[in-house]
Design a protein around this motif. Structure first.
Motif, PDB file in Angstrom:
ATOM      1  N   HIS A 312     -47.795 -10.259   6.003  1.00 57.09           N
ATOM      2  CA  HIS A 312     -47.579 -10.753   4.641  1.00 57.09           C
ATOM      3  C   HIS A 312     -46.365 -10.117   3.963  1.00 57.09           C
ATOM      4  CE1 HIS A 312     -50.077  -7.146   3.688  1.00 57.09           C
ATOM      5  NE2 HIS A 312     -49.270  -7.083   2.648  1.00 57.09           N
ATOM      6  N   ASP A 313     -45.861  -9.017   4.509  1.00 54.30           N
ATOM      7  CA  ASP A 313     -44.676  -8.363   3.937  1.00 54.30           C
ATOM      8  C   ASP A 313     -43.369  -8.865   4.551  1.00 54.30           C
ATOM      9  OD1 ASP A 313     -45.873  -6.574   2.076  1.00 54.30           O
ATOM     10  OD2 ASP A 313     -46.521  -5.306   3.740  1.00 54.30           O
ATOM     11  N   GLU A 314     -43.428  -9.424   5.747  1.00 58.58           N
ATOM     12  CA  GLU A 314     -42.227  -9.860   6.461  1.00 58.58           C
ATOM     13  C   GLU A 314     -42.084 -11.376   6.379  1.00 58.58           C
ATOM     14  OE1 GLU A 314     -40.338  -7.554   7.472  1.00 58.58           O
ATOM     15  OE2 GLU A 314     -41.631  -5.814   7.787  1.00 58.58           O
ATOM     16  N   SER A 315     -40.865 -11.843   6.666  1.00 55.16           N
ATOM     17  CA  SER A 315     -40.630 -13.281   6.707  1.00 55.16           C
ATOM     18  C   SER A 315     -41.451 -13.921   7.818  1.00 55.16           C
ATOM     19  CB  SER A 315     -39.148 -13.565   6.947  1.00 55.16           C
ATOM     20  OG  SER A 315     -38.369 -13.097   5.872  1.00 55.16           O
ATOM     21  N   ILE A 336     -47.780  -6.567  26.015  1.00 52.56           N
ATOM     22  CA  ILE A 336     -47.587  -5.130  26.186  1.00 52.56           C
ATOM     23  C   ILE A 336     -48.798  -4.418  25.583  1.00 52.56           C
ATOM     24  CG2 ILE A 336     -45.066  -5.240  26.236  1.00 52.56           C
ATOM     25  CD1 ILE A 336     -45.012  -4.473  23.311  1.00 52.56           C
ATOM     26  N   PRO A 337     -49.026  -3.152  25.935  1.00 55.14           N
ATOM     27  CA  PRO A 337     -50.193  -2.440  25.392  1.00 55.14           C
ATOM     28  C   PRO A 337     -50.130  -2.324  23.877  1.00 55.14           C
ATOM     29  CG  PRO A 337     -49.244  -1.266  27.269  1.00 55.14           C
ATOM     30  CD  PRO A 337     -48.274  -2.338  26.900  1.00 55.14           C
ATOM     31  N   GLY A 338     -51.294  -2.231  23.261  1.00 54.96           N
ATOM     32  CA  GLY A 338     -51.377  -2.065  21.821  1.00 54.96           C
ATOM     33  C   GLY A 338     -52.252  -3.121  21.192  1.00 54.96           C
ATOM     34  N   LEU A 339     -52.215  -3.177  19.862  1.00 54.43           N
ATOM     35  CA  LEU A 339     -52.992  -4.140  19.091  1.00 54.43           C
ATOM     36  C   LEU A 339     -52.089  -5.301  18.701  1.00 54.43           C
ATOM     37  CD1 LEU A 339     -55.654  -4.842  17.599  1.00 54.43           C
ATOM     38  CD2 LEU A 339     -54.795  -3.522  15.655  1.00 54.43           C
ATOM     39  N   THR A 340     -52.376  -6.486  19.232  1.00 50.79           N
ATOM     40  CA  THR A 340     -51.591  -7.682  18.930  1.00 50.79           C
ATOM     41  C   THR A 340     -52.005  -8.225  17.577  1.00 50.79           C
ATOM     42  OG1 THR A 340     -51.430  -8.214  21.290  1.00 50.79           O
ATOM     43  CG2 THR A 340     -50.953  -9.975  19.726  1.00 50.79           C
ATOM     44  N   PHE A 341     -51.025  -8.352  16.684  1.00 48.59           N
ATOM     45  CA  PHE A 341     -51.283  -8.723  15.287  1.00 48.59           C
ATOM     46  C   PHE A 341     -50.828 -10.162  15.061  1.00 48.59           C
ATOM     47  CE2 PHE A 341     -50.228  -9.305  10.920  1.00 48.59           C
ATOM     48  CZ  PHE A 341     -50.881  -8.362  10.141  1.00 48.59           C
ATOM     49  N   ILE A 342     -51.760 -11.006  14.611  1.00 43.37           N
ATOM     50  CA  ILE A 342     -51.466 -12.398  14.302  1.00 43.37           C
ATOM     51  C   ILE A 342     -51.691 -12.632  12.816  1.00 43.37           C
ATOM     52  CG2 ILE A 342     -52.026 -14.811  14.773  1.00 43.37           C
ATOM     53  CD1 ILE A 342     -50.831 -13.367  17.172  1.00 43.37           C
ATOM     54  N   HIS A 343     -50.744 -13.266  12.166  1.00 42.41           N
ATOM     55  CA  HIS A 343     -50.820 -13.570  10.742  1.00 42.41           C
ATOM     56  C   HIS A 343     -51.240 -15.032  10.587  1.00 42.41           C
ATOM     57  CE1 HIS A 343     -48.456 -13.903   6.687  1.00 42.41           C
ATOM     58  NE2 HIS A 343     -49.738 -13.668   6.471  1.00 42.41           N
ATOM     59  N   ASP A 344     -52.209 -15.290   9.746  1.00 38.43           N
ATOM     60  CA  ASP A 344     -52.675 -16.657   9.523  1.00 38.43           C
ATOM     61  C   ASP A 344     -51.499 -17.572   9.195  1.00 38.43           C
ATOM     62  OD1 ASP A 344     -54.774 -18.634   9.097  1.00 38.43           O
ATOM     63  OD2 ASP A 344     -54.235 -18.507   6.977  1.00 38.43           O
ATOM     64  N   GLY A 345     -51.394 -18.675   9.927  1.00 38.61           N
ATOM     65  CA  GLY A 345     -50.274 -19.603   9.776  1.00 38.61           C
ATOM     66  C   GLY A 345     -49.192 -19.412  10.813  1.00 38.61           C
ATOM     67  N   GLN A 346     -49.158 -18.255  11.443  1.00 40.55           N
ATOM     68  CA  GLN A 346     -48.148 -17.966  12.461  1.00 40.55           C
ATOM     69  C   GLN A 346     -48.268 -18.910  13.647  1.00 40.55           C
ATOM     70  OE1 GLN A 346     -48.155 -13.849  13.741  1.00 40.55           O
ATOM     71  NE2 GLN A 346     -47.187 -14.305  15.696  1.00 40.55           N
ATOM     72  N   LEU A 347     -49.492 -19.177  14.064  1.00 44.03           N
ATOM     73  CA  LEU A 347     -49.714 -19.980  15.263  1.00 44.03           C
ATOM     74  C   LEU A 347     -49.403 -21.453  15.050  1.00 44.03           C
ATOM     75  CD1 LEU A 347     -53.052 -18.368  16.519  1.00 44.03           C
ATOM     76  CD2 LEU A 347     -50.688 -17.636  16.914  1.00 44.03           C
ATOM     77  N   GLU A 348     -49.330 -21.867  13.789  1.00 46.98           N
ATOM     78  CA  GLU A 348     -48.972 -23.245  13.462  1.00 46.98           C
ATOM     79  C   GLU A 348     -47.495 -23.385  13.135  1.00 46.98           C
ATOM     80  OE1 GLU A 348     -52.937 -22.338  13.326  1.00 46.98           O
ATOM     81  OE2 GLU A 348     -51.600 -21.626  11.740  1.00 46.98           O
ATOM     82  N   GLY A 349     -46.767 -22.270  13.163  1.00 49.23           N
ATOM     83  CA  GLY A 349     -45.329 -22.312  12.899  1.00 49.23           C
ATOM     84  C   GLY A 349     -44.974 -22.445  11.430  1.00 49.23           C
ATOM     85  N   LYS A 350     -45.827 -21.936  10.547  1.00 50.78           N
ATOM     86  CA  LYS A 350     -45.498 -21.984   9.124  1.00 50.78           C
ATOM     87  C   LYS A 350     -44.245 -21.158   8.836  1.00 50.78           C
ATOM     88  CE  LYS A 350     -50.006 -23.037   7.108  1.00 50.78           C
ATOM     89  NZ  LYS A 350     -51.000 -22.664   6.080  1.00 50.78           N
ATOM     90  N   LYS A 351     -43.452 -21.620   7.880  1.00 49.67           N
ATOM     91  CA  LYS A 351     -42.175 -20.974   7.586  1.00 49.67           C
ATOM     92  C   LYS A 351     -42.094 -20.322   6.203  1.00 49.67           C
ATOM     93  CE  LYS A 351     -38.989 -23.427  10.625  1.00 49.67           C
ATOM     94  NZ  LYS A 351     -37.659 -24.073  10.701  1.00 49.67           N
ATOM     95  N   ILE A 352     -43.048 -20.628   5.348  1.00 51.37           N
ATOM     96  CA  ILE A 352     -42.960 -20.155   3.968  1.00 51.37           C
ATOM     97  C   ILE A 352     -43.716 -18.836   3.799  1.00 51.37           C
ATOM     98  CG2 ILE A 352     -43.510 -20.647   1.555  1.00 51.37           C
ATOM     99  CD1 ILE A 352     -43.229 -23.627   2.220  1.00 51.37           C
ATOM    100  N   LYS A 353     -42.997 -17.815   3.385  1.00 50.04           N
ATOM    101  CA  LYS A 353     -43.604 -16.512   3.080  1.00 50.04           C
ATOM    102  C   LYS A 353     -44.158 -16.567   1.665  1.00 50.04           C
ATOM    103  CE  LYS A 353     -42.400 -11.580   2.620  1.00 50.04           C
ATOM    104  NZ  LYS A 353     -42.481 -11.405   1.157  1.00 50.04           N
ATOM    105  N   LEU A 354     -45.447 -16.345   1.534  1.00 53.48           N
ATOM    106  CA  LEU A 354     -46.097 -16.466   0.235  1.00 53.48           C
ATOM    107  C   LEU A 354     -46.172 -15.105  -0.440  1.00 53.48           C
ATOM    108  CD1 LEU A 354     -47.584 -18.745  -1.413  1.00 53.48           C
ATOM    109  CD2 LEU A 354     -49.707 -17.670  -0.607  1.00 53.48           C
TER     110      LEU A 354
END
Length: 487
Positions: A312-315, A336-354
């Motif tokens: 939510h802080d990044e574009s 790669i190892p670690g915690l994979t972080f997905i932002h709601d809307g990312q998987l649909e290719g949303k472009k608008i940062k709210l």
């Protein structure tokens, strides 16, 4: 085994489930929605912004020129009633009544846990709302100023309307002006530290983990430098706080939003995961050699790193990366190892940062190129090699004398029993070639490699790939994900 977290902007997202209701609650979200996320491989649900805020701060702090500019860019038809205030200016750690009741939150946690999901909520250690009710009930929790400081620096110091008898500081970090809608917690005070630990432990009963906002700010040295004071309590707040919670809830998860090369320190103090902003920056701005060097970090550090392409802080990643680079970056950060972080809307290719202060989002159409790619990638991530295997970073070498393009190809291996998954990514804007040498663990003279991205099958000689190395040629920002066996 890599884990996956899914961030949801709760106050906005919940409106998608409104139906005929004008005020949808968390508990009304269909179980099928959560099951779908679980089926994708998600382990943790981060409901960002569920705590009670102070509506009184909206008119005072949420209509400055910079924010209005952001509102216009994100929502062309925005109106004043769409502004609901920052979720990071918390009144107190009670669920926002617009989202439900305490009982609803308990029920939601139970519902998620039953299908194998864990609930992550916010903890904002540095500050509360500038109108928080705690200013009246617990003024000793906050960092004081005086009349001289107020006169000289009205941006940082203020007289809170809820308690005009005190002069307090707005919350801040050392690199930016104070956040006007917040009040600073006083981490030079033993009483304040203990009170924050009490608040943390009480809130922990409602979830399985916390995402801790700007987790560096309570560190003794950071706090002392920020406020130009002498301060060293002999122990760090997080060490005592995390130990206190995990003493009662041993499996509780602490995730730190962390910067300034303090990630390792926070891991040592007990954080299970820390943000990996460096990988994000290198994926966005640098080339493969820089990413390769970053991936050579200590194994424990890698396993505790949060890998993301947006939050939510990044574009939005679909806005920051072109589609081909985005695919390459997505393969890198998720394999790669670690915690994979997905932002709601990312998987649909949303472009608008709210902006987090807005309570309504623009309607965007799905980018099918991106959504289909993520569907395919998430299917690959379920393979036992990644879910149960061991990870190994590989070196690439010249395919032809004098051809330095091999440095653009990143490669690593996931190994589980006799099954192997080789990921090779050309992270550059031109064709690259290389050779990747594999250890001679093969039982047969021929090795059958299936590219899971294309379903193509390649047959190579064991003697070649263990001596010269597997030959790889990839167009710009293209990848192979090879599955093969050694038996």
């Amino acid at each position: 085994m890599p884990k996956m977290i899914y961030e949801i902007n709760t106050r906005v997202w919940v409106k998608r489930f409104a139906g005929k209701s004008k005020s949808p609650k968390l508990i009304s979200v269909p179980l099928a929605y959560w099951k779908k996320l679980k089926s994708m491989g998600v382990n943790y649900i981060w409901l960002m912004g569920i705590w009670k805020t102070c509506e009184s701060t909206i008119g005072k702090y949420c209509f400055e020129d910079g924010l209005i500019k952001e509102y216009k860019e994100a929502l062309s038809d925005w109106e004043s009633q769409d502004v609901i205030g920052s979720p990071y200016a918390i009144d107190k750690y009670e669920i926002n009544p617009k989202l439900g009741s305490r009982a609803d939150l308990v029920k939601l946690k139970q519902r998620l846990n039953k299908i194998g999901l864990k609930l992550i909520l916010d903890f904002v250690p540095n500050h509360f709302s500038a109108d928080s009710s705690l200013i009246k009930s617990n003024p000793e929790l906050f960092f004081n100023g005086d009349e001289i400081q107020l006169a000289n620096d009205g941006v940082t110091y203020f007289k809170p309307e809820v308690n005009l008898s005190v002069i307090l500081a707005h919350g801040r970090d050392p690199y930016f002006p104070a956040w006007q809608d917040t009040v600073q917690v006083n981490y030079s005070s033993e009483h304040a530290k203990n009170k924050m630990i009490e608040i943390l432990r009480n809130a922990a009963k409602f979830c399985d983990g916390f995402r801790c906002d700007m987790a560096m700010l309570p560190l003794n040295e950071v706090f002392a430098n920020t406020w130009n004071i002498q301060h060293d309590s002999g122990y760090e707040f997080w060490e005592k706080a995390i130990c206190g919670v995990k003493g009662k809830y041993p499996d509780f998860i602490f995730i730190a939003e962390a910067y300034w090369d303090l990630e390792w320190k926070l891991q040592q103090l007990g954080f299970d995961f820390t943000y990996d902003k460096k990988l994000y920056d290198r994926l966005l701005h640098q080339n493969a050699p820089g990413i390769f060097e970053h991936l050579k970090a200590d194994e424990n550090y890698k396993n505790k790193s949060v890998r993301f392409l947006e939050n939510h802080d990044e574009s939005r990643s679909a806005n920051s990366f072109d589609e081909h680079k985005l695919k390459a970056a997505a393969i890198i950060f998720s394999t790669i190892p670690g915690l994979t972080f997905i932002h709601d809307g990312q998987l649909e290719g949303k472009k608008i940062k709210l902006p987090v202060q807005l309570g309504r989002e623009a309607i965007e159409s799905e980018n099918t190129f991106i959504s289909r790619f993520y569907d395919q990638l998430f299917g690959i991530l379920k393979n036992n090699c990644i879910q149960k295997g061991a990870w190994k970073l590989l070196n690439s070498s010249e395919a032809y004398p004098g051809d330095s393009s091999h440095s653009s190809i990143l490669a690593w291996l996931w190994i589980y029993e006799s099954q192997n998954m080789l990921i090779a990514v050309n992270y550059s804007d031109s064709t690259a070639t290389c050779r990747i040498k594999l250890e001679d663990d093969f039982e047969h003279p021929e090795v059958h490699l299936k590219d899971l991205l294309t379903d193509e099958m390649y047959i190579r000689l064991r003697s070649e790939i263990t001596s010269q190395g597997l030959f790889v040629k990839l167009p710009l920002y293209s990848s192979h994900i090879f599955l093969f066996r050694t038996d």
